[in-house]
Design an enzyme around this catalytic site. Structure first.
Site, PDB file in Angstrom:
ATOM      1  N   GLU A  36      32.686  -2.808  32.608  1.00 44.02           N
ATOM      2  CA  GLU A  36      32.330  -1.389  32.543  1.00 44.02           C
ATOM      3  C   GLU A  36      32.394  -0.926  31.082  1.00 44.02           C
ATOM      4  OE1 GLU A  36      31.232   1.241  34.446  1.00 44.02           O
ATOM      5  OE2 GLU A  36      31.516   2.403  32.609  1.00 44.02           O
ATOM      6  N   ARG A 110      33.948  12.528  44.584  1.00 42.42           N
ATOM      7  CA  ARG A 110      33.516  11.233  44.026  1.00 42.42           C
ATOM      8  C   ARG A 110      34.688  10.443  43.463  1.00 42.42           C
ATOM      9  NH1 ARG A 110      28.200  10.440  41.984  1.00 42.42           N
ATOM     10  NH2 ARG A 110      26.878  11.948  42.997  1.00 42.42           N
ATOM     11  N   TYR A 219      29.803  23.026  49.839  1.00 45.99           N
ATOM     12  CA  TYR A 219      30.571  22.347  50.896  1.00 45.99           C
ATOM     13  C   TYR A 219      32.009  22.083  50.456  1.00 45.99           C
ATOM     14  CZ  TYR A 219      29.014  17.855  48.633  1.00 45.99           C
ATOM     15  OH  TYR A 219      28.730  16.827  47.777  1.00 45.99           O
TER      16      TYR A 219
HETATM   17  C1  LIG Z   1      23.269  15.895  41.681  1.00 46.80           C
HETATM   18  C2  LIG Z   1      23.462  14.598  42.410  1.00 46.80           C
HETATM   19  C3  LIG Z   1      23.990  14.604  43.701  1.00 46.80           C
HETATM   20  C4  LIG Z   1      24.115  13.406  44.406  1.00 46.80           C
HETATM   21  N1  LIG Z   1      24.610  13.433  45.659  1.00 46.80           N
HETATM   22  C5  LIG Z   1      24.711  12.288  46.365  1.00 46.80           C
HETATM   23  C6  LIG Z   1      25.220  12.306  47.703  1.00 46.80           C
HETATM   24  O1  LIG Z   1      25.576  13.369  48.227  1.00 46.80           O
HETATM   25  N2  LIG Z   1      25.283  11.122  48.391  1.00 46.80           N
HETATM   26  C7  LIG Z   1      24.891   9.929  47.824  1.00 46.80           C
HETATM   27  O2  LIG Z   1      24.989   8.878  48.480  1.00 46.80           O
HETATM   28  N3  LIG Z   1      24.423   9.885  46.540  1.00 46.80           N
HETATM   29  C8  LIG Z   1      24.326  11.030  45.817  1.00 46.80           C
HETATM   30  N4  LIG Z   1      23.864  10.993  44.525  1.00 46.80           N
HETATM   31  C9  LIG Z   1      23.442   9.701  43.940  1.00 46.80           C
HETATM   32  C10 LIG Z   1      24.633   8.886  43.445  1.00 46.80           C
HETATM   33  O3  LIG Z   1      25.428   9.654  42.576  1.00 46.80           O
HETATM   34  C11 LIG Z   1      24.144   7.647  42.702  1.00 46.80           C
HETATM   35  O4  LIG Z   1      23.088   7.054  43.402  1.00 46.80           O
HETATM   36  C12 LIG Z   1      25.270   6.628  42.586  1.00 46.80           C
HETATM   37  O5  LIG Z   1      26.358   7.166  41.888  1.00 46.80           O
HETATM   38  C13 LIG Z   1      24.746   5.382  41.869  1.00 46.80           C
HETATM   39  O6  LIG Z   1      25.798   4.469  41.709  1.00 46.80           O
HETATM   40  P1  LIG Z   1      25.616   3.200  40.777  1.00 46.80           P
HETATM   41  O7  LIG Z   1      26.918   2.485  40.832  1.00 46.80           O
HETATM   42  O8  LIG Z   1      24.361   2.496  41.129  1.00 46.80           O
HETATM   43  O9  LIG Z   1      25.384   3.795  39.313  1.00 46.80           O
HETATM   44  P2  LIG Z   1      26.355   4.643  38.391  1.00 46.80           P
HETATM   45  O10 LIG Z   1      27.260   5.508  39.186  1.00 46.80           O
HETATM   46  O11 LIG Z   1      25.497   5.304  37.369  1.00 46.80           O
HETATM   47  O12 LIG Z   1      27.263   3.549  37.684  1.00 46.80           O
HETATM   48  C14 LIG Z   1      26.780   2.727  36.657  1.00 46.80           C
HETATM   49  C15 LIG Z   1      27.953   2.281  35.812  1.00 46.80           C
HETATM   50  O13 LIG Z   1      27.496   1.307  34.881  1.00 46.80           O
HETATM   51  C16 LIG Z   1      28.088   1.553  33.623  1.00 46.80           C
HETATM   52  N5  LIG Z   1      27.203   0.952  32.618  1.00 46.80           N
HETATM   53  C17 LIG Z   1      25.957   1.351  32.276  1.00 46.80           C
HETATM   54  N6  LIG Z   1      25.440   0.536  31.333  1.00 46.80           N
HETATM   55  C18 LIG Z   1      26.392  -0.397  31.066  1.00 46.80           C
HETATM   56  C19 LIG Z   1      26.450  -1.512  30.171  1.00 46.80           C
HETATM   57  N7  LIG Z   1      25.428  -1.835  29.389  1.00 46.80           N
HETATM   58  N8  LIG Z   1      27.585  -2.266  30.151  1.00 46.80           N
HETATM   59  C20 LIG Z   1      28.635  -1.962  30.958  1.00 46.80           C
HETATM   60  N9  LIG Z   1      28.629  -0.896  31.815  1.00 46.80           N
HETATM   61  C21 LIG Z   1      27.531  -0.148  31.875  1.00 46.80           C
HETATM   62  C22 LIG Z   1      28.177   3.071  33.571  1.00 46.80           C
HETATM   63  O14 LIG Z   1      29.133   3.506  32.619  1.00 46.80           O
HETATM   64  C23 LIG Z   1      28.560   3.411  34.996  1.00 46.80           C
HETATM   65  O15 LIG Z   1      29.967   3.434  35.197  1.00 46.80           O
HETATM   66  C24 LIG Z   1      23.716  12.177  43.786  1.00 46.80           C
HETATM   67  C25 LIG Z   1      23.220  12.174  42.491  1.00 46.80           C
HETATM   68  C26 LIG Z   1      23.092  13.360  41.799  1.00 46.80           C
HETATM   69  C27 LIG Z   1      22.538  13.331  40.408  1.00 46.80           C
END
Ligand SMILES: Cc1cc2nc3c(=O)[nH]c(=O)nc-3n(C[C@H](O)[C@H](O)[C@H](O)COP(=O)(O)OP(=O)(O)OC[C@H]3O[C@@H](n4cnc5c(N)ncnc54)[C@H](O)[C@@H]3O)c2cc1C
Length: 403
Positions: A36, A110, A219
């Site tokens: 990370e 979250r 909510y």
């Molecule tokens: C306003 C809003 C409301 C939402 N509400 C919902 C909801 O109600 N329900 C739902 O299911 N989803 C919801 N989502 C979507 C959800 O937040 C995301 O789809 C989810 O968090 C994605 O998770 P992820 O682990 O794929 O990516 P991320 O959470 O973006 O995690 C990626 C991680 O990778 C790390 N990273 C990036 N590049 C590198 C690198 N080169 N080297 C090392 N680390 C790196 C980052 O620091 C981060 O910690 C919402 C999104 C938004 C914007």
């Protein structure tokens, strides 16, 4: 343990998707190294909705009890008209909903969801976690993958999962399709202590007011200690997706025509954080040999179906099942995983855009929306959600163990 399972899989990104992937692999006996870039593993302070489809996955990951202990289970999903304030539609989330989908609908902070995943990962001797390491280079050679962090540290693994979110570096190696597309929609998020929410709005519901190019979501979180507010409006002022403390002047201007409850709630917030919403069109292939993508890196979507995190957790379970089924042939496993996932995640990407248009409709489209949603029975509404919330049998049954 079969030999191949002890050779670690590298996971870039320790968000909800990356940690869920590490856990799903560990449940199958597969070792992993999560990398990370942030100084610590954590999530931002806002709420997240978890559809029944996420709870099927929590059953697979043995997480139902710790997640349920921290979640709020709302009574209804309610949509109101943001101009008149009138209720347009309501879906009760009680017995009939649970009977139909076999799982609940939940709301969670979250940070709480992320902490449950992180603590469970920390208890596993199959998962290694490194923070403060930003991956900048990937080499796929000699029957393995080597990644290099900005610090110069290198990691070697049998395969690589890019769970590095919307601005994924790994996606540029695998797909190379440039930056995600700003939707022209801005989100402001805030969390209010319940004492600051007027008593008449302290519902145990996931409620939102839908309006012309705007909507506001309200909510409860943390057994009702907090309320989550999400305000969305159309604006083309910002091009890049970033999060920062927003200047709410534009927010108040965009919501000026909304009903009194919406404006009252918006006025309660002093400190908002802003996101420029982005997504990408669905793609079919997000794997290249022993490298694949997961979560927002693979299929970033707008939040209108509240499914981005839920999809990343489904991805994690599917991917671990395919690794087991392919007996450690990661190229075959990743090809099978994307094949199993792309139509479902693509459907959510596309339908999230459609719902965004629907929620923000004006004029005839708005009248039509209110008429269509207003005339639905709860059974009609649930039937319309079957594709999303109903059991995905290929995910809820564990893969057959490999002899
Ligand atoms: C306003 C809003 C409301 C939402 N509400 C919902 C909801 O109600 N329900 C739902 O299911 N989803 C919801 N989502 C979507 C959800 O937040 C995301 O789809 C989810 O968090 C994605 O998770 P992820 O682990 O794929 O990516 P991320 O959470 O973006 O995690 C990626 C991680 O990778 C790390 N990273 C990036 N590049 C590198 C690198 N080169 N080297 C090392 N680390 C790196 C980052 O620091 C981060 O910690 C919402 C999104 C938004 C914007």
């Amino acid at each position: 343990m079969s030999g191949w399972k002890s050779e670690q899989v590298i996971i870039v990104g320790g968000g909800i998707g990356g940690l869920a992937a590490a856990l799903a692999l560990s449940r199958a006996g597969i070792a992993s190294q999560v990398i990370e870039q942030a100084a610590e593993f954590k999530e931002i302070g806002a709420g997240i909705q978890l559809g029944p489809n996420a709870f099927w996955m929590f059953e697979r990951l043995d997480l139902v009890a710790p997640i349920s202990a921290l979640a709020v289970f709302p009574n209804n999903l309610i949509m109101r008209d943001s101009i008149t304030g009138e209720e347009v539609t309501r879906i009760p989330l009680g017995d009939a909903f649970r009977k139909r989908f076999h799982q609940p609908y939940a709301l969670i902070h979250r940070a709480d969801l992320h902490r449950v995943l992180l603590e469970t990962c920390r208890r596993s001797n199959l998962i290694k976690l490194d923070a403060s390491e930003k991956v900048v280079k990937v080499e796929d050679a000699d029957a393995g993958v080597t990644v290099t962090a900005e610090s110069g540290k290198t990691y070697r693994g049998a395969a690589l999962i890019g769970a590095d979110g919307l601005w994924s570096t790994i996606r540029q190696i695998v797909v190379g399709d440039g930056k995600p597309k700003p939707a022209g929609h801005i989100t402001y998020r805030a969390v209010l202590p319940t004492a600051e929410v007027p008593e008449e709005y302290r519902w145990n519901d996931m409620a939102f007011w839908a309006g012309e190019k705007v909507h506001l979501v309200l909510y409860p979180l943390r057994t009702g200690e907090l309320y989550n507010l999400v305000a969305v409006f159309h604006s083309n002022r910002y091009e890049e997706g970033w999060d920062s403390y927003g200047d709410p002047a534009e927010l108040h201007e965009r919501f000026a025509q909304t009903c009194a409850p919406v404006r009252t709630l918006l006025n309660k917030i002093e400190s908002w954080r802003m996101w420029v919403l982005c997504d990408r069109p669905p793609i079919k292939e997000w794997s290249k040999g022993r490298i694949t993508l997961l979560g927002d890196a693979a299929h970033p979507m707008l939040q209108y179906l509240a499914q981005g995190a839920c999809m990343s957790i489904e991805d994690a379970v599917c991917l671990a099942d395919k690794a087991v089924a392919a007996d450690g042939d990661y190229a075959a496993a990743f090809a099978a995983y994307q094949q199993a996932r792309y139509l479902r995640t693509g459907r959510v990407q596309i339908m999230a855009r459609v719902y965004g248009e629907f929620y923000h409709a004006s004029s005839v489209a708005k009248e039509l929306r209110n008429m269509m949603l207003g005339s639905r029975t709860p059974d009609d509404a649930m039937a319309g959600m079957e594709w999303l919330y109903g059991e995905q049998k290929e995910l809820t049954r564990a893969a057959a163990p490999v002899a």
